[in-house]
Design a protein around this motif. Structure first.
Motif, PDB file in Angstrom:
ATOM      1  N   GLN A  15      41.931  25.270  73.404  1.00  0.00           N
ATOM      2  CA  GLN A  15      41.713  26.527  74.115  1.00  0.00           C
ATOM      3  C   GLN A  15      42.611  27.607  73.530  1.00  0.00           C
ATOM      4  O   GLN A  15      43.800  27.381  73.295  1.00  0.00           O
ATOM      5  CB  GLN A  15      42.031  26.335  75.602  1.00  0.00           C
ATOM      6  CG  GLN A  15      41.603  27.472  76.466  1.00  0.00           C
ATOM      7  CD  GLN A  15      41.713  27.128  77.944  1.00  0.00           C
ATOM      8  OE1 GLN A  15      42.393  26.203  78.327  1.00  0.00           O
ATOM      9  NE2 GLN A  15      41.009  27.888  78.761  1.00  0.00           N
ATOM     10  N   SER A  16      42.030  28.766  73.292  1.00  0.00           N
ATOM     11  CA  SER A  16      42.809  29.912  72.814  1.00  0.00           C
ATOM     12  C   SER A  16      42.670  31.026  73.840  1.00  0.00           C
ATOM     13  O   SER A  16      42.126  30.819  74.921  1.00  0.00           O
ATOM     14  CB  SER A  16      42.325  30.353  71.429  1.00  0.00           C
ATOM     15  OG  SER A  16      40.990  30.803  71.503  1.00  0.00           O
ATOM     16  N   GLY A  17      43.085  32.208  73.505  1.00  0.00           N
ATOM     17  CA  GLY A  17      43.081  33.325  74.447  1.00  0.00           C
ATOM     18  C   GLY A  17      41.719  33.670  75.013  1.00  0.00           C
ATOM     19  O   GLY A  17      41.574  33.901  76.201  1.00  0.00           O
ATOM     20  N   GLU A  18      40.690  33.718  74.163  1.00  0.00           N
ATOM     21  CA  GLU A  18      39.383  34.176  74.628  1.00  0.00           C
ATOM     22  C   GLU A  18      38.285  33.125  74.578  1.00  0.00           C
ATOM     23  O   GLU A  18      37.273  33.268  75.250  1.00  0.00           O
ATOM     24  CB  GLU A  18      38.960  35.391  73.809  1.00  0.00           C
ATOM     25  CG  GLU A  18      39.884  36.570  74.034  1.00  0.00           C
ATOM     26  CD  GLU A  18      39.337  37.832  73.408  1.00  0.00           C
ATOM     27  OE1 GLU A  18      38.125  37.885  73.121  1.00  0.00           O
ATOM     28  OE2 GLU A  18      40.137  38.754  73.200  1.00  0.00           O
ATOM     29  N   SER A  19      38.476  32.080  73.781  1.00  0.00           N
ATOM     30  CA  SER A  19      37.423  31.070  73.668  1.00  0.00           C
ATOM     31  C   SER A  19      38.038  29.677  73.581  1.00  0.00           C
ATOM     32  O   SER A  19      39.232  29.525  73.354  1.00  0.00           O
ATOM     33  CB  SER A  19      36.538  31.344  72.454  1.00  0.00           C
ATOM     34  OG  SER A  19      37.282  31.201  71.266  1.00  0.00           O
ATOM     35  N   SER A  20      37.171  28.706  73.765  1.00  0.00           N
ATOM     36  CA  SER A  20      37.611  27.310  73.711  1.00  0.00           C
ATOM     37  C   SER A  20      36.669  26.510  72.833  1.00  0.00           C
ATOM     38  O   SER A  20      35.451  26.736  72.836  1.00  0.00           O
ATOM     39  CB  SER A  20      37.614  26.697  75.111  1.00  0.00           C
ATOM     40  OG  SER A  20      38.583  27.308  75.918  1.00  0.00           O
ATOM     41  N   LEU A  21      37.239  25.562  72.124  1.00  0.00           N
ATOM     42  CA  LEU A  21      36.440  24.634  71.336  1.00  0.00           C
ATOM     43  C   LEU A  21      36.077  23.477  72.261  1.00  0.00           C
ATOM     44  O   LEU A  21      36.955  22.848  72.867  1.00  0.00           O
ATOM     45  CB  LEU A  21      37.232  24.123  70.127  1.00  0.00           C
ATOM     46  CG  LEU A  21      36.514  23.114  69.224  1.00  0.00           C
ATOM     47  CD1 LEU A  21      35.261  23.735  68.595  1.00  0.00           C
ATOM     48  CD2 LEU A  21      37.469  22.619  68.150  1.00  0.00           C
ATOM     49  N   VAL A  22      34.772  23.231  72.412  1.00  0.00           N
ATOM     50  CA  VAL A  22      34.298  22.146  73.270  1.00  0.00           C
ATOM     51  C   VAL A  22      33.503  21.149  72.442  1.00  0.00           C
ATOM     52  O   VAL A  22      32.940  21.488  71.395  1.00  0.00           O
ATOM     53  CB  VAL A  22      33.443  22.671  74.447  1.00  0.00           C
ATOM     54  CG1 VAL A  22      34.276  23.565  75.361  1.00  0.00           C
ATOM     55  CG2 VAL A  22      32.201  23.390  73.962  1.00  0.00           C
TER      56      VAL A  22
END
Length: 137
Positions: free
Chosen positions: A16-23
């Motif tokens: 998870q980063s500031g604006e998006s997440s790797l799923v």
């Protein structure tokens, strides 16, 4: 690792980063980025979600069958068709209480059902068990 939902689909949260997440989608093996504001943490077990990559029928067998005897009994019912309790007792090295215990567990899991076999009480595989064995083979 946490489980998240997006548009009705469940994913494993990888990063998870500031604006998006790797799923990660365990069913397809795909990874992608999704906006954080569109994700909801579900609280579901990430390991249970990961297990959903295995077809339901196979998962049922894998979670319900705790011994090679139980698995062998399913295989024999698949190969030979419905069998009476008397026939199973005569053919295999099981005492009556062990056999009834096995059949009870397999019935509770939805893998076998009672059947009339030549006028005697017996058991047969369910369609779910047959499908699961075919997938495992």
């Amino acid at each position: 690792m946490r489980t998240v939902e997006h548009g009705g689909d469940r994913y494993l949260l990888v990063k998870q980063s500031g604006e998006s997440s790797l799923v990660y989608d365990p069913e397809t093996g795909e990874e992608r980025y999704l906006p954080n504001e569109e994700l909801t943490v579900t609280g579901d077990s990430p390991l249970e979600l990961a297990a959903e990559a295995v077809p339901e029928a196979s998962r049922r067998i894998l979670t319900a069958v705790h011994s090679e005897q139980a698995l062998g009994l399913l295989v024999e019912l698949d190969e030979r068709g419905p069998m009476s309790v008397r026939e199973v007792l005569g053919a295999y090295d099981l005492c009556e209480s062990d056999l009834h215990g096995l059949f009870g567990e397999l019935r509770a899991a939805g893998l076998v059902t009672e059947a009339d076999v030549a006028g005697e009480r017996g058991y047969r595989l369910t369609d779910l068990a047959r499908e699961g064995l075919a997938e495992l083979r």
